[in-house]
Design a protein around this motif. Structure first.
Motif, PDB file in Angstrom:
ATOM      1  N   LEU A 112       9.205 -10.163  -1.649  1.00 37.14           N
ATOM      2  CA  LEU A 112       7.858  -9.457  -2.058  1.00 37.14           C
ATOM      3  C   LEU A 112       7.961  -9.428  -3.877  1.00 37.14           C
ATOM      4  CD1 LEU A 112       5.540  -8.638  -0.923  1.00 37.14           C
ATOM      5  CD2 LEU A 112       6.370  -6.252  -0.900  1.00 37.14           C
ATOM      6  N   SER A 113       9.080  -9.057  -4.302  1.00 36.91           N
ATOM      7  CA  SER A 113       8.758  -9.115  -5.647  1.00 36.91           C
ATOM      8  C   SER A 113       8.851 -10.457  -6.307  1.00 36.91           C
ATOM      9  CB  SER A 113      10.147  -8.477  -6.177  1.00 36.91           C
ATOM     10  OG  SER A 113      10.307  -7.091  -5.885  1.00 36.91           O
ATOM     11  N   SER A 215      -2.206  -3.826  -4.065  1.00 28.55           N
ATOM     12  CA  SER A 215      -2.109  -4.283  -2.630  1.00 28.55           C
ATOM     13  C   SER A 215      -0.564  -4.338  -2.160  1.00 28.55           C
ATOM     14  CB  SER A 215      -2.770  -5.525  -2.377  1.00 28.55           C
ATOM     15  OG  SER A 215      -4.439  -5.473  -2.280  1.00 28.55           O
ATOM     16  N   LEU A 216       0.146  -5.283  -2.938  1.00 29.67           N
ATOM     17  CA  LEU A 216       1.780  -5.332  -2.482  1.00 29.67           C
ATOM     18  C   LEU A 216       2.366  -4.111  -2.663  1.00 29.67           C
ATOM     19  CD1 LEU A 216       1.733  -8.890  -4.424  1.00 29.67           C
ATOM     20  CD2 LEU A 216       1.370  -8.351  -1.912  1.00 29.67           C
ATOM     21  N   THR A 217       1.999  -3.168  -3.676  1.00 26.44           N
ATOM     22  CA  THR A 217       2.705  -1.757  -3.556  1.00 26.44           C
ATOM     23  C   THR A 217       2.413  -1.135  -2.502  1.00 26.44           C
ATOM     24  OG1 THR A 217       2.555  -2.004  -6.021  1.00 26.44           O
ATOM     25  CG2 THR A 217       2.945   0.079  -5.128  1.00 26.44           C
ATOM     26  N   SER A 220       4.601  -2.803   0.183  1.00 25.77           N
ATOM     27  CA  SER A 220       6.017  -2.387   0.052  1.00 25.77           C
ATOM     28  C   SER A 220       6.247  -1.012   0.346  1.00 25.77           C
ATOM     29  CB  SER A 220       6.211  -2.710  -1.689  1.00 25.77           C
ATOM     30  OG  SER A 220       5.813  -1.860  -2.338  1.00 25.77           O
ATOM     31  N   GLY A 221       5.277  -0.159   0.190  1.00 22.62           N
ATOM     32  CA  GLY A 221       5.663   1.352   0.552  1.00 22.62           C
ATOM     33  C   GLY A 221       5.423   1.773   1.821  1.00 22.62           C
ATOM     34  N   GLY A 222       5.486   0.715   2.866  1.00 27.18           N
ATOM     35  CA  GLY A 222       5.209   0.929   4.211  1.00 27.18           C
ATOM     36  C   GLY A 222       3.796   1.176   4.460  1.00 27.18           C
TER      37      GLY A 222
END
Length: 225
Positions: A112-113, A215-217, A220-222
């Motif tokens: 994802l990163s 959005s990607l954060t 990644s945070g579930g």
């Protein structure tokens, strides 16, 4: 490209008359040969003519033969490069360049990163190019307002997702058709699609790259509210 950007990679030095999409991601993918560069230039000439006519007359009121005339090619040439009128909007030259940028990310970087960094670099280059940014904005407007294009956009996005999913498979050792790779890429590209749609609907008031990070954060945070 966009989250909806599917095709061959642009790594041709910027030259007078060359398609702007060849310069926005220049150096991101191996340089294509002369024949492929000519194909890319023909595609871009047709697409620019189409966008100009769409802006002047509207999408539905612009037939393919009029696009061909404006691009100084035959209708059969238009259909050779774009099987349908919708493909003129949904096809670009970014996919291979995005794949090259993703392959170039550090091998130990989480998927994802790596995708986040790749999207930030690729979209950043496009948004910094005035001609590319204008084309991107027009594409998003057409996708929002033309049902036929909106319906086809998911198919276009899945092509890009499969290509980048294959790169992620290389990086992680997973089979390209594994459930995990498919779910991961589907999740990310659905998020990118919704993010760009939101950006367009809100009048581009916020920075697209910041919205993508947001959005990607969230992913990644579930995806917790």
């Amino acid at each position: 490209m966009s989250p909806h950007t599917p095709a061959t990679g642009p790594a041709v030095p910027s030259t007078p008359g060359a398609p702007s999409s060849l310069s926005a991601l220049s150096g991101a993918a191996p340089k294509p040969g002369l024949r492929e560069r000519k194909k890319i230039q023909t595609r871009q000439t047709i697409r620019r003519a189409a966008y100009r006519l769409f802006a002047e007359h509207g999408y539905d009121a612009t037939p393919v033969d009029r696009i061909a005339e404006a691009a100084d090619v035959s209708p059969s040439t238009v259909f050779r490069y774009f099987p349908t009128k919708e493909d003129i909007v949904l096809t670009d030259e970014y996919d291979d360049a995005m794949a090259a940028l993703l392959r170039a990310r550090p091998a130990d970087e989480p998927p994802l990163s790596a995708l986040r960094a790749m999207m930030r670099e690729a979209l950043g280059r496009v948004l910094d190019d005035p001609a590319e940014r204008d084309e991107m904005l027009q594409r998003e407007e057409l996708m929002r307002n033309v049902p036929a294009i909106r319906a086809r956009s998911h198919e276009s996005m899945s092509v890009t997702g499969r290509l980048l999913g294959s790169v992620l498979a290389e990086r992680t050792g997973q089979p390209a058709d594994s459930l995990e790779i498919r779910v991961f890429t589907a999740t990310v590209f659905t998020a990118l699609h919704e993010t760009t749609s939101y950006w367009s609907e809100e009048g581009h008031e916020e920075q697209l790259l910041d919205l993508i990070d947001r959005s990607l954060t969230f992913i990644s945070g579930g995806m917790k509210f």
